[in-house]
Design an enzyme around this catalytic site. Structure first.
Site, PDB file in Angstrom:
ATOM      1  N   HIS A 160       0.860  -1.397  -0.086  1.00 45.57           N
ATOM      2  CA  HIS A 160      -0.077   0.056   0.013  1.00 45.57           C
ATOM      3  C   HIS A 160       0.786   1.277  -0.016  1.00 45.57           C
ATOM      4  CE1 HIS A 160      -3.078  -2.518   2.028  1.00 45.57           C
ATOM      5  NE2 HIS A 160      -3.660  -2.274   0.859  1.00 45.57           N
ATOM      6  N   SER A 214      -2.921  -7.758   2.541  1.00 48.29           N
ATOM      7  CA  SER A 214      -3.167  -7.645   3.944  1.00 48.29           C
ATOM      8  C   SER A 214      -3.830  -8.882   4.592  1.00 48.29           C
ATOM      9  CB  SER A 214      -4.523  -6.562   4.183  1.00 48.29           C
ATOM     10  OG  SER A 214      -4.153  -5.083   3.923  1.00 48.29           O
ATOM     11  N   ARG A 228      -1.524  -6.156  -8.191  1.00 45.49           N
ATOM     12  CA  ARG A 228      -0.458  -6.782  -7.855  1.00 45.49           C
ATOM     13  C   ARG A 228      -0.383  -7.891  -8.898  1.00 45.49           C
ATOM     14  NH1 ARG A 228      -3.393  -7.875  -2.218  1.00 45.49           N
ATOM     15  NH2 ARG A 228      -4.767  -8.989  -3.630  1.00 45.49           N
ATOM     16  N   LYS A 246     -15.971  -7.237   5.717  1.00 42.15           N
ATOM     17  CA  LYS A 246     -14.526  -8.139   5.470  1.00 42.15           C
ATOM     18  C   LYS A 246     -14.211  -8.285   6.890  1.00 42.15           C
ATOM     19  CE  LYS A 246     -12.451  -6.719   1.278  1.00 42.15           C
ATOM     20  NZ  LYS A 246     -11.180  -5.943   0.636  1.00 42.15           N
TER      21      LYS A 246
END
Length: 183
Positions: A20, A136, A98, A44
């Protein structure tokens, strides 16, 4: 709004990773003001509260803003991304990619956002080679299983994750250099 270019980099940032920060540092060079939008995204099941994620990102982005000479603001949001972008005056949404697997989802989201507001562009930045594999979700899994997360997040974030892991009763040495998710 004035002629200032405002960009928005949205995400859950639970936690903020070196990946990030790579995107934030590079995006800050493209705009006059970069707003890092922290999504509430309770669905989430975040490890950190919205307020904690905002505070962590403010601390993490301050050195980047200072180094780049760009204003970086961290703001929470709990509405449609396009609504938030309009509210802050952003004309560009910055998304990090990514891997190829990210592209399909991001491409669909960019298309929907363009349909909702054709005046707001989406720009994709590829994650740098050294951080393209960090997520993450993996950081949290590794931490909860006692693995070393020091290559993936900063020391302050490690400390905060360690406190959360301790709260949950999970044992493990987070930054010791030993341990893996498979041990």
């Amino acid at each position: 709004m004035s002629g200032r270019r405002i960009g928005l980099y949205p995400g859950t940032f639970d936690p903020a990773t070196r990946g990030h920060l790579d995107i934030i540092g590079r995006a800050a060079k493209l705009v006059d003001t970069l707003v890092v939008g922290v999504a509430a995204n309770a669905g989430k099941g975040p490890l950190f509260s919205l307020e904690e994620r905002v505070a962590l990102l403010q601390a993490e982005t301050a050195p980047i803003a200072s180094r780049n000479g760009t204003a970086i603001e961290v703001q929470p949001f709990d509405c449609l991304l396009i609504q938030f972008a309009r509210r802050i005056g952003a004309r560009v949404i910055i998304r990090g990619l990514r891997a190829v697997s990210d592209f399909e989802y991001e491409f669909q989201m960019a298309g929907m956002n363009a349909r909702l507001d054709p005046g707001i562009e989406t720009v994709f930045l590829m994650a740098s080679e050294g951080v393209h594999f960090i997520s993450s979700r993996f950081v949290k899994e590794i931490a909860l299983l006692g693995g070393d997360i020091s290559p993936f997040v900063s020391a302050p974030v490690i400390g905060r994750i360690a406190a959360k892991v301790a709260e949950r009763g999970a044992a493990g040495r987070l930054a010791s250099g030993s341990g893996s998710a498979h041990e």
